[in-house]
Design a protein around this motif. Structure first.
Motif, PDB file in Angstrom:
ATOM      1  N   THR A 196      15.081   5.098  16.507  1.00 30.57           N
ATOM      2  CA  THR A 196      14.857   4.145  17.595  1.00 30.57           C
ATOM      3  C   THR A 196      16.019   3.165  17.701  1.00 30.57           C
ATOM      4  O   THR A 196      16.559   2.921  18.793  1.00 30.57           O
ATOM      5  N   GLU A 197      16.408   2.620  16.574  1.00 32.40           N
ATOM      6  CA  GLU A 197      17.511   1.649  16.576  1.00 32.40           C
ATOM      7  C   GLU A 197      18.829   2.308  16.961  1.00 32.40           C
ATOM      8  O   GLU A 197      19.653   1.717  17.669  1.00 32.40           O
ATOM      9  N   VAL A 198      19.037   3.531  16.496  1.00 33.96           N
ATOM     10  CA  VAL A 198      20.276   4.242  16.813  1.00 33.96           C
ATOM     11  C   VAL A 198      20.345   4.548  18.306  1.00 33.96           C
ATOM     12  O   VAL A 198      21.352   4.278  18.974  1.00 33.96           O
ATOM     13  N   GLU A 199      19.281   5.109  18.839  1.00 34.43           N
ATOM     14  CA  GLU A 199      19.271   5.498  20.253  1.00 34.43           C
ATOM     15  C   GLU A 199      19.408   4.290  21.180  1.00 34.43           C
ATOM     16  O   GLU A 199      20.032   4.374  22.245  1.00 34.43           O
ATOM     17  N   SER A 200      18.831   3.162  20.783  1.00 32.43           N
ATOM     18  CA  SER A 200      18.850   1.990  21.662  1.00 32.43           C
ATOM     19  C   SER A 200      20.248   1.414  21.861  1.00 32.43           C
ATOM     20  O   SER A 200      20.472   0.619  22.780  1.00 32.43           O
ATOM     21  N   LEU A 201      21.198   1.821  21.014  1.00 28.65           N
ATOM     22  CA  LEU A 201      22.579   1.374  21.202  1.00 28.65           C
ATOM     23  C   LEU A 201      23.208   1.978  22.457  1.00 28.65           C
ATOM     24  O   LEU A 201      24.108   1.389  23.051  1.00 28.65           O
ATOM     25  N   THR A 202      22.740   3.157  22.859  1.00 28.57           N
ATOM     26  CA  THR A 202      23.400   3.875  23.950  1.00 28.57           C
ATOM     27  C   THR A 202      23.354   3.126  25.269  1.00 28.57           C
ATOM     28  O   THR A 202      24.405   2.946  25.916  1.00 28.57           O
ATOM     29  N   PRO A 203      22.199   2.653  25.755  1.00 29.62           N
ATOM     30  CA  PRO A 203      22.228   1.891  27.002  1.00 29.62           C
ATOM     31  C   PRO A 203      23.048   0.613  26.888  1.00 29.62           C
ATOM     32  O   PRO A 203      23.678   0.184  27.872  1.00 29.62           O
ATOM     33  N   LEU A 204      23.063  -0.001  25.707  1.00 29.09           N
ATOM     34  CA  LEU A 204      23.898  -1.188  25.513  1.00 29.09           C
ATOM     35  C   LEU A 204      25.364  -0.856  25.744  1.00 29.09           C
ATOM     36  O   LEU A 204      26.074  -1.573  26.466  1.00 29.09           O
ATOM     37  N   LEU A 205      25.836   0.248  25.163  1.00 31.52           N
ATOM     38  CA  LEU A 205      27.237   0.634  25.320  1.00 31.52           C
ATOM     39  C   LEU A 205      27.564   0.958  26.770  1.00 31.52           C
ATOM     40  O   LEU A 205      28.635   0.594  27.277  1.00 31.52           O
ATOM     41  N   ILE A 206      26.645   1.636  27.447  1.00 32.55           N
ATOM     42  CA  ILE A 206      26.881   1.969  28.853  1.00 32.55           C
ATOM     43  C   ILE A 206      26.943   0.699  29.701  1.00 32.55           C
ATOM     44  O   ILE A 206      27.768   0.579  30.620  1.00 32.55           O
ATOM     45  N   ASN A 207      26.096  -0.276  29.389  1.00 27.42           N
ATOM     46  CA  ASN A 207      26.121  -1.535  30.129  1.00 27.42           C
ATOM     47  C   ASN A 207      27.410  -2.315  29.875  1.00 27.42           C
ATOM     48  O   ASN A 207      27.970  -2.933  30.791  1.00 27.42           O
ATOM     49  N   ILE A 208      27.884  -2.279  28.633  1.00 25.31           N
ATOM     50  CA  ILE A 208      29.170  -2.926  28.333  1.00 25.31           C
ATOM     51  C   ILE A 208      30.278  -2.297  29.166  1.00 25.31           C
ATOM     52  O   ILE A 208      31.128  -2.991  29.745  1.00 25.31           O
ATOM     53  N   ALA A 209      30.273  -0.961  29.236  1.00 28.60           N
ATOM     54  CA  ALA A 209      31.283  -0.262  30.032  1.00 28.60           C
ATOM     55  C   ALA A 209      31.172  -0.633  31.507  1.00 28.60           C
ATOM     56  O   ALA A 209      32.191  -0.786  32.203  1.00 28.60           O
ATOM     57  N   ARG A 210      29.967  -0.796  31.982  1.00 38.04           N
ATOM     58  CA  ARG A 210      29.762  -1.127  33.392  1.00 38.04           C
ATOM     59  C   ARG A 210      30.343  -2.482  33.747  1.00 38.04           C
ATOM     60  O   ARG A 210      30.933  -2.655  34.817  1.00 38.04           O
ATOM     61  N   TYR A 211      30.205  -3.443  32.849  1.00 40.93           N
ATOM     62  CA  TYR A 211      30.607  -4.809  33.161  1.00 40.93           C
ATOM     63  C   TYR A 211      32.008  -5.173  32.678  1.00 40.93           C
ATOM     64  O   TYR A 211      32.444  -6.313  32.838  1.00 40.93           O
ATOM     65  N   ASN A 212      32.712  -4.193  32.096  1.00 37.90           N
ATOM     66  CA  ASN A 212      34.072  -4.443  31.615  1.00 37.90           C
ATOM     67  C   ASN A 212      34.957  -3.267  32.005  1.00 37.90           C
ATOM     68  O   ASN A 212      34.847  -2.181  31.436  1.00 37.90           O
ATOM     69  N   GLU A 213      35.846  -3.488  32.958  1.00 36.47           N
ATOM     70  CA  GLU A 213      36.658  -2.403  33.498  1.00 36.47           C
ATOM     71  C   GLU A 213      37.549  -1.758  32.449  1.00 36.47           C
ATOM     72  O   GLU A 213      37.886  -0.583  32.563  1.00 36.47           O
ATOM     73  N   ASP A 214      37.961  -2.508  31.436  1.00 39.22           N
ATOM     74  CA  ASP A 214      38.866  -1.966  30.425  1.00 39.22           C
ATOM     75  C   ASP A 214      38.124  -1.308  29.266  1.00 39.22           C
ATOM     76  O   ASP A 214      38.735  -0.949  28.251  1.00 39.22           O
ATOM     77  N   MET A 215      36.812  -1.116  29.407  1.00 39.60           N
ATOM     78  CA  MET A 215      36.021  -0.521  28.324  1.00 39.60           C
ATOM     79  C   MET A 215      35.167   0.615  28.871  1.00 39.60           C
ATOM     80  O   MET A 215      33.976   0.736  28.555  1.00 39.60           O
TER      81      MET A 215
END
Length: 223
Positions: A196-215
């Motif tokens: 659960t904890e491992v999988e929940s990182l994935t949407p976080l990473l995608i959201n970081i990419a969405r809000y940061n053009e260089d990531m």
């Protein structure tokens, strides 16, 4: 080793197929519900690999045939289909002692971004284990890898992937398999209950990419 990537025509399936074909000498078979689609996509992957100086063959067939001949099966299947896929494989009597690896993550989206949506079992990885025959070991890995970066063989990887499995010997098998991928470091993260904890990182990473053009293809690295 015979490695089957079911859902190998999708984004994460493509990325894993390209990297395992490029970095290892395992026999790679991609599976799909449509065998013709898998065969066509396998040829496309071979052409792209050849353009990067990698001369290797990739097979394409239906999911059941791919799993039947494999030692390891990566379930690169959307989370809303993965349970039915595992049950269908069991009904087709093609699962015996293959190692199943699930990279799937349940998510939904709104105007703000993606949000983790696990099944009632707690995680997609645990859901797969619940649907699989008792004799078939299940592990979770590759959840947090950026599919586009995996598929781009010109991109250098320097990321970690967390591995969960109830049996430490199964975790060791997945770690050994993953360690063959250049720039991907596998890290044991405990039993399936930690998925659960491992999988929940994935949407976080995608959201970081969405809000940061260089990531755009952000990943995780633990130090």
């Amino acid at each position: 080793m015979e490695l089957a990537i079911l859902g190998g025509t999708g984004d994460i399936g493509e990325g894993l197929a390209m990297r395992f074909a490029s970095d290892t000498d395992h026999t790679i078979t991609i599976g799909s519900r449509d065998a013709a689609k898998a065969t066509e996509r396998a040829s496309t992957y071979e052409e792209r690999l050849s353009e990067h100086g990698v001369e290797t063959g990739i097979n394409g067939t239906d999911n059941s045939s791919a799993a039947a001949g494999a030692d390891v099966v990566i379930l690169a299947i959307p989370p809303h289909h993965v349970g039915d896929t595992v049950e269908a494989l069991a009904e087709d009597d093609v699962l015996s002692d293959q190692l199943l690896i699930s990279p799937a993550v349940g998510m939904n989206g709104d105007g703000d971004g993606l949000h983790y949506r696990p099944p009632s079992t707690g995680s997609v990885t645990e859901f797969v284990a619940e649907r699989a025959p008792e004799s078939v070991p299940v592990a979770g890995a590759f959840h947090n890898l950026a599919a586009d970066r995996l598929a781009d063989l010109e991109a250098t990887l320097d990321v970690d992937t967390l591995v969960v499995a109830d049996d430490p010997t199964i975790s060791e098998r997945v770690v050994a398999l993953t360690a063959d991928l250049a720039g991907v470091r596998p890290i044991p993260a405990g039993p399936l209950s930690n998925a659960t904890e491992v999988e929940s990182l994935t949407p976080l990473l995608i959201n970081i990419a969405r809000y940061n053009e260089d990531m755009h293809d952000v990943g995780v690295s633990f130090t």
